[in-house]
Design a protein around this motif. Structure first.
Motif, PDB file in Angstrom:
ATOM      1  N   LEU C 155      49.991  37.396  43.551  1.00 52.86           N
ATOM      2  CA  LEU C 155      49.269  37.823  42.351  1.00 52.86           C
ATOM      3  C   LEU C 155      47.808  38.102  42.705  1.00 52.86           C
ATOM      4  N   ASN C 156      47.243  37.255  43.562  1.00 54.32           N
ATOM      5  CA  ASN C 156      45.870  37.493  44.007  1.00 54.32           C
ATOM      6  C   ASN C 156      45.772  38.791  44.802  1.00 54.32           C
ATOM      7  N   GLN C 157      46.764  38.991  45.658  1.00 55.08           N
ATOM      8  CA  GLN C 157      46.780  40.186  46.514  1.00 55.08           C
ATOM      9  C   GLN C 157      46.886  41.473  45.682  1.00 55.08           C
ATOM     10  N   TYR C 158      47.813  41.489  44.717  1.00 55.47           N
ATOM     11  CA  TYR C 158      47.991  42.690  43.898  1.00 55.47           C
ATOM     12  C   TYR C 158      46.806  42.887  42.950  1.00 55.47           C
ATOM     13  N   SER C 159      46.194  41.777  42.523  1.00 56.19           N
ATOM     14  CA  SER C 159      44.996  41.887  41.687  1.00 56.19           C
ATOM     15  C   SER C 159      43.853  42.510  42.478  1.00 56.19           C
ATOM     16  N   GLU C 160      43.772  42.134  43.742  1.00 53.81           N
ATOM     17  CA  GLU C 160      42.762  42.735  44.620  1.00 53.81           C
ATOM     18  C   GLU C 160      42.970  44.246  44.732  1.00 53.81           C
ATOM     19  N   ILE C 161      44.226  44.657  44.843  1.00 54.76           N
ATOM     20  CA  ILE C 161      44.532  46.096  44.921  1.00 54.76           C
ATOM     21  C   ILE C 161      44.025  46.800  43.666  1.00 54.76           C
ATOM     22  N   ILE C 162      44.280  46.181  42.509  1.00 53.79           N
ATOM     23  CA  ILE C 162      43.871  46.795  41.238  1.00 53.79           C
ATOM     24  C   ILE C 162      42.344  46.854  41.134  1.00 53.79           C
ATOM     25  N   ARG C 163      41.687  45.777  41.567  1.00 52.15           N
ATOM     26  CA  ARG C 163      40.214  45.787  41.537  1.00 52.15           C
ATOM     27  C   ARG C 163      39.665  46.876  42.455  1.00 52.15           C
ATOM     28  N   LYS C 164      40.324  47.053  43.595  1.00 52.46           N
ATOM     29  CA  LYS C 164      39.895  48.077  44.546  1.00 52.46           C
ATOM     30  C   LYS C 164      40.043  49.477  43.945  1.00 52.46           C
ATOM     31  N   ILE C 165      41.162  49.700  43.281  1.00 58.30           N
ATOM     32  CA  ILE C 165      41.377  50.991  42.619  1.00 58.30           C
ATOM     33  C   ILE C 165      40.313  51.210  41.545  1.00 58.30           C
ATOM     34  N   ALA C 166      40.074  50.184  40.731  1.00 55.56           N
ATOM     35  CA  ALA C 166      39.090  50.288  39.646  1.00 55.56           C
ATOM     36  C   ALA C 166      37.730  50.689  40.213  1.00 55.56           C
ATOM     37  N   LYS C 167      37.390  50.061  41.316  1.00 54.46           N
ATOM     38  CA  LYS C 167      36.084  50.328  41.929  1.00 54.46           C
ATOM     39  C   LYS C 167      36.022  51.759  42.463  1.00 54.46           C
ATOM     40  N   SER C 168      37.050  52.135  43.218  1.00 52.19           N
ATOM     41  CA  SER C 168      37.022  53.450  43.862  1.00 52.19           C
ATOM     42  C   SER C 168      37.129  54.578  42.834  1.00 52.19           C
ATOM     43  N   GLU C 169      37.734  54.302  41.681  1.00 55.48           N
ATOM     44  CA  GLU C 169      37.900  55.329  40.648  1.00 55.48           C
ATOM     45  C   GLU C 169      36.875  55.170  39.520  1.00 55.48           C
ATOM     46  N   SER C 170      36.000  54.167  39.637  1.00 56.59           N
ATOM     47  CA  SER C 170      35.022  53.882  38.574  1.00 56.59           C
ATOM     48  C   SER C 170      35.677  53.756  37.207  1.00 56.59           C
ATOM     49  N   ILE C 171      36.698  52.919  37.162  1.00 61.45           N
ATOM     50  CA  ILE C 171      37.475  52.682  35.948  1.00 61.45           C
ATOM     51  C   ILE C 171      37.211  51.244  35.486  1.00 61.45           C
ATOM     52  N   PRO C 172      37.059  51.009  34.167  1.00 61.13           N
ATOM     53  CA  PRO C 172      36.895  49.629  33.708  1.00 61.13           C
ATOM     54  C   PRO C 172      38.132  48.804  34.037  1.00 61.13           C
ATOM     55  N   VAL C 173      37.919  47.564  34.504  1.00 62.78           N
ATOM     56  CA  VAL C 173      39.044  46.690  34.816  1.00 62.78           C
ATOM     57  C   VAL C 173      38.971  45.444  33.925  1.00 62.78           C
ATOM     58  N   VAL C 174      40.090  45.148  33.290  1.00 64.52           N
ATOM     59  CA  VAL C 174      40.206  43.928  32.502  1.00 64.52           C
ATOM     60  C   VAL C 174      40.811  42.884  33.433  1.00 64.52           C
ATOM     61  N   ASP C 175      39.976  42.004  33.952  1.00 65.51           N
ATOM     62  CA  ASP C 175      40.418  41.124  35.045  1.00 65.51           C
ATOM     63  C   ASP C 175      41.036  39.832  34.487  1.00 65.51           C
ATOM     64  N   LEU C 176      42.237  39.993  33.950  1.00 64.02           N
ATOM     65  CA  LEU C 176      42.923  38.862  33.337  1.00 64.02           C
ATOM     66  C   LEU C 176      43.228  37.769  34.369  1.00 64.02           C
ATOM     67  N   ARG C 177      43.505  38.164  35.612  1.00 55.61           N
ATOM     68  CA  ARG C 177      43.786  37.182  36.670  1.00 55.61           C
ATOM     69  C   ARG C 177      42.590  36.249  36.866  1.00 55.61           C
ATOM     70  N   ALA C 178      41.414  36.850  36.990  1.00 57.80           N
ATOM     71  CA  ALA C 178      40.202  36.037  37.182  1.00 57.80           C
ATOM     72  C   ALA C 178      39.949  35.178  35.947  1.00 57.80           C
ATOM     73  N   LEU C 179      40.088  35.796  34.786  1.00 56.74           N
ATOM     74  CA  LEU C 179      39.837  35.105  33.516  1.00 56.74           C
ATOM     75  C   LEU C 179      40.763  33.911  33.340  1.00 56.74           C
ATOM     76  N   PHE C 180      42.056  34.139  33.558  1.00 59.28           N
ATOM     77  CA  PHE C 180      43.039  33.069  33.337  1.00 59.28           C
ATOM     78  C   PHE C 180      42.870  31.933  34.354  1.00 59.28           C
ATOM     79  N   THR C 181      42.744  32.265  35.629  1.00 62.65           N
ATOM     80  CA  THR C 181      42.655  31.199  36.633  1.00 62.65           C
ATOM     81  C   THR C 181      41.383  30.365  36.421  1.00 62.65           C
ATOM     82  N   GLN C 182      40.318  31.035  36.027  1.00 66.05           N
ATOM     83  CA  GLN C 182      39.075  30.327  35.739  1.00 66.05           C
ATOM     84  C   GLN C 182      39.257  29.390  34.538  1.00 66.05           C
ATOM     85  N   TYR C 183      39.864  29.921  33.492  1.00 67.04           N
ATOM     86  CA  TYR C 183      40.081  29.127  32.276  1.00 67.04           C
ATOM     87  C   TYR C 183      40.954  27.909  32.587  1.00 67.04           C
ATOM     88  N   LEU C 184      41.991  28.125  33.403  1.00 68.23           N
ATOM     89  CA  LEU C 184      42.931  27.033  33.711  1.00 68.23           C
ATOM     90  C   LEU C 184      42.274  25.931  34.542  1.00 68.23           C
TER      91      LEU C 184
END
Lengths: 224, 224, 224, 224
Positions: C155-184
């Motif tokens: 999940l961390n690995q695939y989330s990293e892929i999504i963050r990388k895409i968001a960055k390279s495409e300048s797209i807003p990312v809703v980082d639920l993985r970061a949010l949830f793990t932090q909350y937990l």
């Protein structure tokens, strides 16, 4: 005096015969959830008990030692407490479904070489106690005929391993895999994946329990 | 007469000291391919031997009992011939990588509950022979930091199981998992999946062997 | 005559303004079972609708396009009929749980490189229609903190892929993985594997739906 | 005048013949690593080209579009650039091995229902361009006869799906699965898992390439 001795001998002989009659052969069925269900009403062990009772075959005691989810190494781990402690005359090993099945469902199946290794280690420990052994091939994971169930290839492969062990050790084999696949060829015209001999592709229904009971009996009576 | 007695006592004492010097503590490292490689030149056991020799620590004999591909139940199967027969004083159990890894690569990993069950069964058998036990957490399958290696979740989970056993049994634990992940946080700036402490993500390189040797020694000296 | 023209112009202007008011921004949430449940009562899309209504935010139309079991390539296959045909202004892609999860449960997850390939192909097709894109990381498969859930690594690995895409495409990312793990970390003291933000480790409970609704809104309002 | 007309007609006829000669039927083989290897020296496409040349069959142009590791959805993703752009007359789809194989090796195979869905989507897109389609069943993952290779069950299952599609769409099917398993029954007496028709259980050896070339030709000539 002679008379008394004669009576005494007679009593002793009767006692010995009675004892012999009492000394039933203890058969432990050692396996997984299929065997755990085997001792319940309608289960294959219960069915076999009923069949033997009807035919007045009284010299066998049938005992279940099945635990759901067990693979070959689980049997190895618990064989001392669950089997050897019971001092059986015959042990029927019926394992292999989870060794194959869990490869897919949980990623925790058993490698074929280790399956054989642990299987032979169990047999060796039983034979060291002069216990006779009967072994069985795993029947089905899915009842579709013509080998289109996802794990048919591996069930065939692990069944081959068991047949090879039976041959090399001169042990009777109850070949449920051969029996079931043959039966399904002609009795599963709609190619259903369950409901012919099992309730869910794996666990036996009434017909399945009946077939396994008969086949187990054939295996047990092959023991010399 | 007194003198002779005195000389005799002295000889006896010398003999006892000599005997004690000879009676090294035998440590068997019981594990998988990492331990199998451990006795080769540069392997962690060889490195530890060299370190001890340099520091004139002569009262330990280090022996490798590692076999590639072993999981916890493989150790259980071969512990009598490969470990107990050697009459060790201390056994270092270092297993778990394949129990996790093979879930993916072959579908033949070990369920967590059974991992714990076999692990405890091994410890129990060792302790029954008055053998002291040291246990280790599995280090890495992939060296990427921040838990993005595919099986990090399970390595953490199985390491937790080992830590729990160590605590409940009051056994020293060599926490390679904690050590490696901590080290990688600061020493893997390019987030490589191998090459920092391992050659392939799993098997130790020079730096890794050196770290494990040091850490093993700390664990062994904790044995009371 | 002039007056009539003036009135006519006024009517037209009013009509245009009204039309503009009617012309809400259509947001399609494109995903799996989590999004399929999102439009049901209590689901995150329903919750967000209610929140917007309460705050008199009327210029967004929220539409669900989630189908249970969908992986990234399933989205690609059905994007024309299910998304493009709706002519959305914004598409929120929320996928990845099954791409990871099904590796284990069915052996049919998605390779990381292909995950990225299909993900980028979807974005490209959406952008070719001038549709704005928001992307989300997958939240959890199991809620245990400290990365001991079996698939945390991936999940961390695939989330990293999504963050990388968001960055390279300048797209807003809703980082639920970061949010949830932090909350937990701070809200799961008993280290439960479900019940904090989800009902089963994956699908959102009330608290989870509420958090995702808020976070989605932040992502949508970042769209330029 | 007549003469000129005659000459004109002749020129026209020659031109037409020449045109016809030029206008070969373009056949694109669309698949995975087996097809990627097919265009190399000794590969099945190269072998088929040679066979056709020997028999003076000049009206077919054979083109390879295989990429290693491809599953059905990978074909779908790249079909526009790699196949449609070539304006083929016939497309031979040869996929399925990785959809089954990767279930085990990487946990990233294809679910049977999605295999069928993507397969039909590819056919539909090809037929929409008036391209004729030939489809093939996947041959083997392991050459042991009697269905004891680990994934035989699934290869049979996915082959059934392909046969079903062929039937429902009235498309010629090159049934390599049936052909190979039949051949192995009589030509693999030692029950080897490779080396009869493949080099590694999957990729074709000389004999395998030859058989596939012949079989492909039969399929292509069935196209109406």
């Amino acid at each position: 005096m002679k008379k008394i001795l004669g009576v005494g001998l007679l009593v002793m002989l009767i006692a010995m015969v009675a004892f012999k009659a009492d000394k039933k052969k203890k058969v432990v069925f050692f396996g997984d959830s299929i065997t755990e269900a085997g001792v319940k009403p309608g289960g294959y062990i219960t069915v076999l008990k009923d069949k033997l009772a009807k035919e007045n075959i009284n010299d066998y005691e049938l005992v279940g030692a099945g635990i759901g989810g067990n693979k070959v190494y689980d049997l190895y781990l618990r064989m001392e407490t669950d089997v050897l402690a019971q001092q059986p005359d015959i042990v029927v090993i019926y394992v292999g479904v989870n060794d194959v099945w869990h490869k897919r469902s949980f990623g925790t199946g058993t490698d074929p070489d280790k399956f054989e290794k642990f299987y032979r280690a169990i047999i060796k420990k039983l034979q060291a106690q002069n216990i006779k052994v009967v072994i069985c091939t795993p029947a089905t994971i899915g009842e579709r005929k013509n080998f289109t169930n996802a794990q048919d290839g591996e069930l065939n492969q692990y069944s081959e391993i068991i047949r090879k062990i039976a041959k090399s050790e001169s042990i009777p084999v109850v070949d449920l895999r051969a029996l079931f696949t043959q039966y399904l060829q002609t009795n599963n015209p709609d190619d259903k994946d369950r409901g012919v001999l099992t309730v869910d592709g794996v666990h036996l229904n009434e017909k399945g329990n009946n077939m396994v009971a008969d086949e187990m009996w054939k295996g047990i009576t092959q023991v010399k």
